[in-house]
Design a protein around this motif. Structure first.
Motif, PDB file in Angstrom:
ATOM      1  N   PRO A   1       0.930  -1.329  -0.076  1.00 44.09           N
ATOM      2  CA  PRO A   1      -0.018   0.058  -0.001  1.00 44.09           C
ATOM      3  C   PRO A   1       0.705   1.349  -0.044  1.00 44.09           C
ATOM      4  N   ALA A   2       0.602   2.320  -0.715  1.00 46.02           N
ATOM      5  CA  ALA A   2       1.132   3.706  -0.945  1.00 46.02           C
ATOM      6  C   ALA A   2       1.000   4.388   0.287  1.00 46.02           C
ATOM      7  N   ILE A   3       1.094   3.982   1.215  1.00 53.18           N
ATOM      8  CA  ILE A   3       1.074   4.850   2.585  1.00 53.18           C
ATOM      9  C   ILE A   3       1.990   5.835   2.679  1.00 53.18           C
ATOM     10  N   LYS A   4       3.342   5.794   2.232  1.00 48.89           N
ATOM     11  CA  LYS A   4       4.269   6.745   2.205  1.00 48.89           C
ATOM     12  C   LYS A   4       3.942   7.985   1.444  1.00 48.89           C
ATOM     13  N   PRO A   5       3.660   7.773   0.209  1.00 48.75           N
ATOM     14  CA  PRO A   5       3.215   8.943  -0.642  1.00 48.75           C
ATOM     15  C   PRO A   5       2.010   9.481  -0.289  1.00 48.75           C
ATOM     16  N   ALA A   6       0.928   8.736   0.295  1.00 48.01           N
ATOM     17  CA  ALA A   6      -0.119   9.381   0.869  1.00 48.01           C
ATOM     18  C   ALA A   6       0.041  10.341   1.940  1.00 48.01           C
ATOM     19  N   ALA A   7       0.963   9.896   3.073  1.00 48.59           N
ATOM     20  CA  ALA A   7       1.352  10.763   4.068  1.00 48.59           C
ATOM     21  C   ALA A   7       2.103  11.929   3.449  1.00 48.59           C
ATOM     22  N   LEU A   8       2.674  11.752   2.616  1.00 47.31           N
ATOM     23  CA  LEU A   8       3.332  13.166   2.170  1.00 47.31           C
ATOM     24  C   LEU A   8       2.374  14.046   1.248  1.00 47.31           C
ATOM     25  N   LEU A   9       1.401  13.372   0.786  1.00 49.17           N
ATOM     26  CA  LEU A   9       0.552  14.074   0.019  1.00 49.17           C
ATOM     27  C   LEU A   9      -0.563  14.828   0.936  1.00 49.17           C
ATOM     28  N   SER A  10      -0.798  14.257   1.778  1.00 52.30           N
ATOM     29  CA  SER A  10      -2.067  14.885   2.755  1.00 52.30           C
ATOM     30  C   SER A  10      -1.906  15.994   3.687  1.00 52.30           C
ATOM     31  N   LYS A  11      -2.829  17.060   3.039  1.00 49.01           N
ATOM     32  CA  LYS A  11      -2.714  18.248   3.761  1.00 49.01           C
ATOM     33  C   LYS A  11      -3.476  18.291   5.053  1.00 49.01           C
TER      34      LYS A  11
ATOM     35  N   ARG B   1       2.508  -1.407  10.179  1.00 54.67           N
ATOM     36  CA  ARG B   1       4.043  -0.968  10.036  1.00 54.67           C
ATOM     37  C   ARG B   1       4.414   0.232   9.332  1.00 54.67           C
ATOM     38  N   LEU B   2       3.642   0.195   8.065  1.00 49.67           N
ATOM     39  CA  LEU B   2       3.787   1.397   7.244  1.00 49.67           C
ATOM     40  C   LEU B   2       3.283   2.503   7.588  1.00 49.67           C
ATOM     41  N   THR B   3       1.984   2.338   8.404  1.00 52.30           N
ATOM     42  CA  THR B   3       1.581   3.495   8.933  1.00 52.30           C
ATOM     43  C   THR B   3       2.220   4.109  10.069  1.00 52.30           C
ATOM     44  N   ALA B   4       2.736   3.353  11.024  1.00 50.26           N
ATOM     45  CA  ALA B   4       3.615   3.637  12.031  1.00 50.26           C
ATOM     46  C   ALA B   4       5.081   4.541  11.719  1.00 50.26           C
ATOM     47  N   GLU B   5       5.345   3.945  10.525  1.00 46.33           N
ATOM     48  CA  GLU B   5       6.552   4.436   9.893  1.00 46.33           C
ATOM     49  C   GLU B   5       6.505   5.680   9.089  1.00 46.33           C
ATOM     50  N   PHE B   6       5.441   5.879   8.420  1.00 45.93           N
ATOM     51  CA  PHE B   6       5.274   7.102   7.429  1.00 45.93           C
ATOM     52  C   PHE B   6       4.037   7.892   7.970  1.00 45.93           C
ATOM     53  N   GLY B   7       3.016   7.523   8.657  1.00 49.44           N
ATOM     54  CA  GLY B   7       2.007   8.214   9.089  1.00 49.44           C
ATOM     55  C   GLY B   7       1.595   8.376  10.521  1.00 49.44           C
ATOM     56  N   ALA B   8       2.566   8.515  11.198  1.00 44.34           N
ATOM     57  CA  ALA B   8       2.718   8.420  12.573  1.00 44.34           C
ATOM     58  C   ALA B   8       1.792   9.817  13.131  1.00 44.34           C
ATOM     59  N   ASP B   9       1.822  10.827  12.262  1.00 46.65           N
ATOM     60  CA  ASP B   9       0.973  11.950  12.615  1.00 46.65           C
ATOM     61  C   ASP B   9      -0.315  11.951  11.930  1.00 46.65           C
ATOM     62  N   CYS B  10      -0.638  11.170  11.444  1.00 43.19           N
ATOM     63  CA  CYS B  10      -1.971  11.205  10.672  1.00 43.19           C
ATOM     64  C   CYS B  10      -2.822  10.033  11.564  1.00 43.19           C
ATOM     65  N   THR B  11      -4.279  10.680  10.781  1.00 42.69           N
ATOM     66  CA  THR B  11      -5.332   9.725  11.181  1.00 42.69           C
ATOM     67  C   THR B  11      -5.270   8.760   9.925  1.00 42.69           C
ATOM     68  N   VAL B  12      -5.461   7.509  10.213  1.00 39.37           N
ATOM     69  CA  VAL B  12      -5.408   6.812   8.864  1.00 39.37           C
ATOM     70  C   VAL B  12      -6.597   5.724   9.211  1.00 39.37           C
ATOM     71  N   LEU B  13      -7.352   5.981   8.329  1.00 43.21           N
ATOM     72  CA  LEU B  13      -9.056   5.210   8.295  1.00 43.21           C
ATOM     73  C   LEU B  13      -8.737   4.034   7.109  1.00 43.21           C
TER      74      LEU B  13
END
Length: 267
Positions: A101-111, A131-143
């Motif tokens: 899953p492209a979680i890293k690009p999504a975390a970079l893109l999400s405003k 693991r991907l969410t913890a590494e790249f989207g830790a400051d995001c709410t991921v649904l």
């Protein structure tokens, strides 16, 4: 090791979803011989247990590699990759590219710092996604939301069947109706089938959304791993291989031909 120019790239999925990976890969390497393998007898993967997929995928890829002698294999399926990628790599002596899953690009893109992961039921519950969410989207709410119906919608679209717009609406509602979903601005298409119905998802969206997936990144990875290798002087006909050939597969022939897959056979 010298690679024969005739050695193909092998793409593997449960169904037609891997075509969203094959498309950009063919654009990047237009002369590459291609074998596209679909486990039509095991489709769909997203509703199967982890144990079933972990046993089935390495065994099938072993048979495919023995038969077609590819230079590289791509597991063009998020569900199979998140469950069986390490086992496949351990079993095969060729490079194996997975689809995650492209979680890293999504975390970079999400405003808004709220994004969704839309996949199969099997994919969205995997520890790999945690693991991907913890590494790249830790400051995001991921649904997260799993939709088996959206997989079937993509298959129906490639067969030229009439599409029910409610399926795409319901898939997005599974994310938007969660707490914070009204602030979601980005959606990871975490199943390779879903980019094939991106237009239907965009039409169904009740709020502005960007959709991200891994097709272009996978194509770049394949090009990197095969750089310097020999290729045919012109693009040979691509081959589509199915674990079960029936009428539903035959109806895919026009769509497969658009991806250069003009030969069909059973595994």
């Amino acid at each position: 090791m010298k690679v024969a120019s005739s050695a193909p790239l092998l793409f593997f999925d449960s169904g037609v979803g891997g075509l969203s990976i094959l498309g950009p890969s063919r654009a990047a390497l237009p002369n590459a011989p291609v074998v596209y393998a679909a486990d039509s007898a095991g489709f769909p993967y997203g509703t199967k247990s982890e144990a079933e997929i972990a046993a089935r995928v390495p065994a099938l890829l072993g048979r495919l590699v023995e038969r077609f002698r590819p230079r590289l294999a791509v597991i063009a399926c998020n569900t199979a990759s998140t469950i069986a990628l390490s086992a496949v790599r351990a079993a095969l002596d060729i490079p194996v590219v997975g689809t995650v899953p492209a979680i890293k690009p999504a975390a970079l893109l999400s405003k808004s710092r709220v994004f969704g992961v839309l996949g199969t039921d099997a994919t969205v519950r995997q520890p790999y996604v945690d693991r991907l969410t913890a590494e790249f989207g830790a400051d995001c709410t991921v649904l997260r939301h799993g939709s088996a119906a959206l997989v079937q919608l993509a298959e129906s679209k490639l067969r030229g069947e009439a599409l029910d717009p409610k399926i795409a609406r319901d898939a997005l509602a599974g994310l938007i109706d969660q707490s914070g979903g009204d602030r979601m601005d980005t959606v990871v298409l975490a199943c390779t089938h879903f980019p094939l119905v991106e237009a239907e998802l965009m039409a169904a969206a009740s709020q502005p959304l960007k959709f991200v997936h891994g097709g272009d990144g996978i194509a770049r990875r394949i090009a990197y791993l095969t750089q310097g290798q020999n290729w045919p002087a012109s693009s040979p006909p691509g081959k589509a291989v199915f674990t079960r050939l029936d009428n539903s597969v035959a109806s895919l022939a026009p769509a497969l031909a658009e991806f250069g897959l003009t030969q069909m056979e059973a595994l």
